[in-house]
Scaffold this active site. Sequence first.
Site, PDB file in Angstrom:
ATOM      1  CD  GLU A  73      37.632  39.048  36.858  1.00 55.35           C
ATOM      2  OE1 GLU A  73      36.796  38.969  36.004  1.00 55.35           O
ATOM      3  OE2 GLU A  73      37.913  40.163  37.683  1.00 55.35           O
ATOM      4  CB  CYS A  92      46.996  41.541  42.814  1.00 54.96           C
ATOM      5  SG  CYS A  92      45.590  40.920  41.704  1.00 54.96           S
ATOM      6  CB  CYS A 130      46.254  46.109  36.291  1.00 52.98           C
ATOM      7  SG  CYS A 130      46.936  44.491  35.946  1.00 52.98           S
ATOM      8  CG  ASP A 159      42.223  44.857  37.017  1.00 50.86           C
ATOM      9  OD1 ASP A 159      43.461  44.702  37.067  1.00 50.86           O
ATOM     10  OD2 ASP A 159      41.237  44.173  37.554  1.00 50.86           O
ATOM     11  CB  SER A 160      43.345  41.449  34.333  1.00 51.64           C
ATOM     12  OG  SER A 160      43.250  41.244  35.613  1.00 51.64           O
ATOM     13  CG  HIS A 184      41.420  40.673  40.848  1.00 50.87           C
ATOM     14  ND1 HIS A 184      42.160  41.359  39.849  1.00 50.87           N
ATOM     15  CD2 HIS A 184      40.221  40.245  40.225  1.00 50.87           C
ATOM     16  CE1 HIS A 184      41.512  41.298  38.894  1.00 50.87           C
ATOM     17  NE2 HIS A 184      40.290  40.743  39.002  1.00 50.87           N
TER      18      HIS A 184
HETATM   19  N1  DGL Z   1      43.959  42.839  39.125  1.00 52.23           N
HETATM   20  C1  DGL Z   1      45.471  42.571  38.557  1.00 52.23           C
HETATM   21  C2  DGL Z   1      46.475  42.941  39.395  1.00 52.23           C
HETATM   22  O1  DGL Z   1      46.398  43.946  39.794  1.00 52.23           O
HETATM   23  C3  DGL Z   1      45.596  41.201  37.793  1.00 52.23           C
HETATM   24  C4  DGL Z   1      45.223  40.108  38.178  1.00 52.23           C
HETATM   25  C5  DGL Z   1      45.227  38.968  37.315  1.00 52.23           C
HETATM   26  O2  DGL Z   1      44.513  39.238  36.284  1.00 52.23           O
HETATM   27  O3  DGL Z   1      45.980  38.089  37.386  1.00 52.23           O
HETATM   28  O4  DGL Z   1      47.756  42.329  39.292  1.00 52.23           O
END
Ligand code: DGL
Length: 267
Positions: free
Chosen positions: A153, A187, A73, A10-11, A189
């Site tokens: 984050e 997302c 992600c 993931d990011s 996150h």
């Molecule tokens: N967790 C990620 C997603 O599901 C990326 C969020 C990001 O880095 O902007 O889209």
Amino acid sequence: MDNRPIGIFDSGIGGLTAAKVLEELLPREDIIYFGDSGRNPYGGRSRAELVKLSGEDADFLAGMGVKAILAACGTTSTNAMPELRRSRPDMPFFDVLDAPCLRVCDVTKSGRVAVIATEATIRTGAYERRLKELDGGLDVFSLACPEFAGMVERGHFRSGDPIAEDAVERALAPLRRYGADTLLLGCTHFPLLSDIIARVLGGITQVSAGAEAAAKLSGELAAARLLSERSERGRHDYYTSGDPAVFAAGAEIFLGHAVEPKRHIIT
Ligand code: DGL
């Protein structure tokens, strides 16, 4: 049977929403997690950039000898999967798109549903399209929440955190008026903000893209007889391109156990 680890990327820490479920469902599996926190957020990037970054994340995991890769992600899942699959035809790739859409169709009663995700994800219309393919009668409201992933984050996600409370309250105001009964968190996150979202939106049912995708991955690996045959608990290795201490702090709150991430910078 296949004793190699499962790779997840993931990011940043968002993909832990998938890793946590996978750790519970498949306790004997080794997992290698890569969070690209050093290049977060992904959600404001172009498709070309996302293809490049996601390809590098997958290359790192493939180089570690994983047997399958979960792109945990939403942004990668809706922007870069064809390229990822083409670049490594022998690697089973999983995304976080299909499974949560199926769950939304299962749980909605009113047929009025909403999707929140990053800007890059909402731009593709992929979640909305898939939901309507599965059930043409759904009313779908899609909303980009560009601030959320970076905020999570930086450690702002707990109930009572004034920065997170304020951002969620402001961003979700249009949803309060829409009145969906089910909310797809597109997302990975965003489930870290679940308690705040529940307070802001009242009794809405939240569907986590990462958690649903992990459940699907677990079932598919079992069906393909690709699970480990060991009897002891699996090893979980975490890597981040960001600051390991920051990653560990967020991860430990969410996972409920200590982690010792190693630094891996993609050059
Ligand atoms: N967790 C990620 C997603 O599901 C990326 C969020 C990001 O880095 O902007 O889209």
